[in-house]
Scaffold this motif. Sequence first.
Motif, PDB file in Angstrom:
ATOM      1  N   ARG A 184       0.874  -1.167   0.000  1.00  0.00           N
ATOM      2  CA  ARG A 184       0.000   0.000   0.000  1.00  0.00           C
ATOM      3  C   ARG A 184       0.917   1.225   0.000  1.00  0.00           C
ATOM      4  NH1 ARG A 184      -4.533   1.073   4.675  1.00  0.00           N
ATOM      5  NH2 ARG A 184      -6.099   0.224   3.315  1.00  0.00           N
ATOM      6  N   HIS A 235       1.099   5.354   0.155  1.00  0.00           N
ATOM      7  CA  HIS A 235       0.436   6.633   0.405  1.00  0.00           C
ATOM      8  C   HIS A 235       1.212   7.723  -0.299  1.00  0.00           C
ATOM      9  CE1 HIS A 235      -1.378   4.644   3.987  1.00  0.00           C
ATOM     10  NE2 HIS A 235      -2.401   5.363   3.581  1.00  0.00           N
ATOM     11  N   THR A 252       1.270  11.732  -0.605  1.00  0.00           N
ATOM     12  CA  THR A 252       0.700  12.963  -0.050  1.00  0.00           C
ATOM     13  C   THR A 252       1.521  14.157  -0.493  1.00  0.00           C
ATOM     14  OG1 THR A 252       1.983  12.472   1.932  1.00  0.00           O
ATOM     15  CG2 THR A 252      -0.339  11.959   2.023  1.00  0.00           C
ATOM     16  N   ILE A 303     -12.505  20.520   0.221  1.00  0.00           N
ATOM     17  CA  ILE A 303     -13.168  19.624   1.174  1.00  0.00           C
ATOM     18  C   ILE A 303     -13.426  20.355   2.489  1.00  0.00           C
ATOM     19  CG2 ILE A 303     -12.921  17.501   2.519  1.00  0.00           C
ATOM     20  CD1 ILE A 303     -11.228  16.380   0.216  1.00  0.00           C
ATOM     21  N   GLU A 363      -7.630  21.831   9.418  1.00  0.00           N
ATOM     22  CA  GLU A 363      -6.976  21.696   8.126  1.00  0.00           C
ATOM     23  C   GLU A 363      -7.362  20.368   7.498  1.00  0.00           C
ATOM     24  OE1 GLU A 363      -2.707  21.438   7.959  1.00  0.00           O
ATOM     25  OE2 GLU A 363      -2.756  22.076   5.867  1.00  0.00           O
ATOM     26  N   VAL A 364      -7.453  20.353   6.185  1.00  0.00           N
ATOM     27  CA  VAL A 364      -7.726  19.108   5.462  1.00  0.00           C
ATOM     28  C   VAL A 364      -6.684  18.991   4.360  1.00  0.00           C
ATOM     29  CG1 VAL A 364      -9.446  17.800   4.168  1.00  0.00           C
ATOM     30  CG2 VAL A 364     -10.202  19.477   5.846  1.00  0.00           C
ATOM     31  N   ARG A 365      -6.110  17.807   4.237  1.00  0.00           N
ATOM     32  CA  ARG A 365      -5.190  17.544   3.127  1.00  0.00           C
ATOM     33  C   ARG A 365      -5.677  16.287   2.435  1.00  0.00           C
ATOM     34  NH1 ARG A 365      -1.342  21.349   2.078  1.00  0.00           N
ATOM     35  NH2 ARG A 365       0.342  19.882   1.659  1.00  0.00           N
ATOM     36  N   GLN A 366      -5.622  16.288   1.124  1.00  0.00           N
ATOM     37  CA  GLN A 366      -6.010  15.056   0.438  1.00  0.00           C
ATOM     38  C   GLN A 366      -4.831  14.430  -0.281  1.00  0.00           C
ATOM     39  OE1 GLN A 366      -9.484  14.877  -2.112  1.00  0.00           O
ATOM     40  NE2 GLN A 366      -8.792  12.905  -2.903  1.00  0.00           N
ATOM     41  N   GLY A 367      -4.733  13.137  -0.180  1.00  0.00           N
ATOM     42  CA  GLY A 367      -3.675  12.417  -0.888  1.00  0.00           C
ATOM     43  C   GLY A 367      -4.261  11.204  -1.591  1.00  0.00           C
ATOM     44  N   LYS A 368      -3.360  10.387  -2.118  1.00  0.00           N
ATOM     45  CA  LYS A 368      -3.787   9.187  -2.837  1.00  0.00           C
ATOM     46  C   LYS A 368      -3.294   7.963  -2.093  1.00  0.00           C
ATOM     47  CE  LYS A 368      -1.736  10.839  -6.468  1.00  0.00           C
ATOM     48  NZ  LYS A 368      -1.117  11.074  -7.775  1.00  0.00           N
ATOM     49  N   VAL A 369      -4.016   6.885  -2.234  1.00  0.00           N
ATOM     50  CA  VAL A 369      -3.519   5.605  -1.740  1.00  0.00           C
ATOM     51  C   VAL A 369      -3.598   4.609  -2.892  1.00  0.00           C
ATOM     52  CG1 VAL A 369      -5.757   5.052  -0.715  1.00  0.00           C
ATOM     53  CG2 VAL A 369      -3.738   3.838   0.035  1.00  0.00           C
ATOM     54  N   ILE A 370      -2.495   3.928  -3.133  1.00  0.00           N
ATOM     55  CA  ILE A 370      -2.442   2.976  -4.239  1.00  0.00           C
ATOM     56  C   ILE A 370      -2.146   1.595  -3.665  1.00  0.00           C
ATOM     57  CG2 ILE A 370      -1.236   2.369  -6.381  1.00  0.00           C
ATOM     58  CD1 ILE A 370      -0.528   5.493  -6.433  1.00  0.00           C
ATOM     59  N   GLU A 371      -3.022   0.645  -3.943  1.00  0.00           N
ATOM     60  CA  GLU A 371      -2.842  -0.715  -3.437  1.00  0.00           C
ATOM     61  C   GLU A 371      -2.379  -1.616  -4.569  1.00  0.00           C
ATOM     62  OE1 GLU A 371      -6.147  -0.487   0.155  1.00  0.00           O
ATOM     63  OE2 GLU A 371      -6.683  -1.348  -1.779  1.00  0.00           O
ATOM     64  N   LEU A 429       4.587   6.588  -9.590  1.00  0.00           N
ATOM     65  CA  LEU A 429       3.450   6.784  -8.681  1.00  0.00           C
ATOM     66  C   LEU A 429       3.439   8.142  -7.986  1.00  0.00           C
ATOM     67  CD1 LEU A 429       3.202   3.208  -7.100  1.00  0.00           C
ATOM     68  CD2 LEU A 429       2.102   4.084  -9.137  1.00  0.00           C
TER      69      LEU A 429
END
Lengths: 80, 80
Positions: free
Chosen positions: A4, A6, A8, A21, A35-43, A66
């Motif tokens: 997995r 992450h 960010t 968001i 605060e809000v931060r968005q990232g990706k998760v790749i499995e 990636l």
Amino acid sequence: MRARVHVTLKSGVLDPQGKAIGHALASLGFGGVNEVRQGKVIELDLTEKDPESARAQVKAMCEKLLANTVIENYAIELQG
Amino acid sequence: MRARVHVTLKSGVLDPQGKAIGHALASLGFGGVNEVRQGKVIELDLTEKDPESARAQVKAMCEKLLANTVIENYAIELQG
């Protein structure tokens, strides 16, 4: 073996998606969100069984595809 | 208190972004990748100090905004 990743944004890099968001949450009545931060998760599901070479493989994938290492950090987690 | 929310597509839901990453990895010469799924990770910085009510708050955020519960699963992790 499953991995997995992450991805960010580095701190200091503007995150418009996170900001959007945050605003949406506020307008829905959710207070107390600083605060809000968005990232990706790749499995990834890998055929590689050895944890060390799996990690090395995934690290190479992160560096090449990636993650954009100029503005993003990545973290690799191996599972079973 | 910080919370991290993982939003991933339910199994069975087609993931074109994951498929695209899988193809890109293959064309870069990374073999041995069976499946790739991509999801989102949302990091929230909350003023709430109590873990239980923080979790309840974040759960409500997920149900209302952060995840589309028809096609997505979410998992909440609280940190310190």
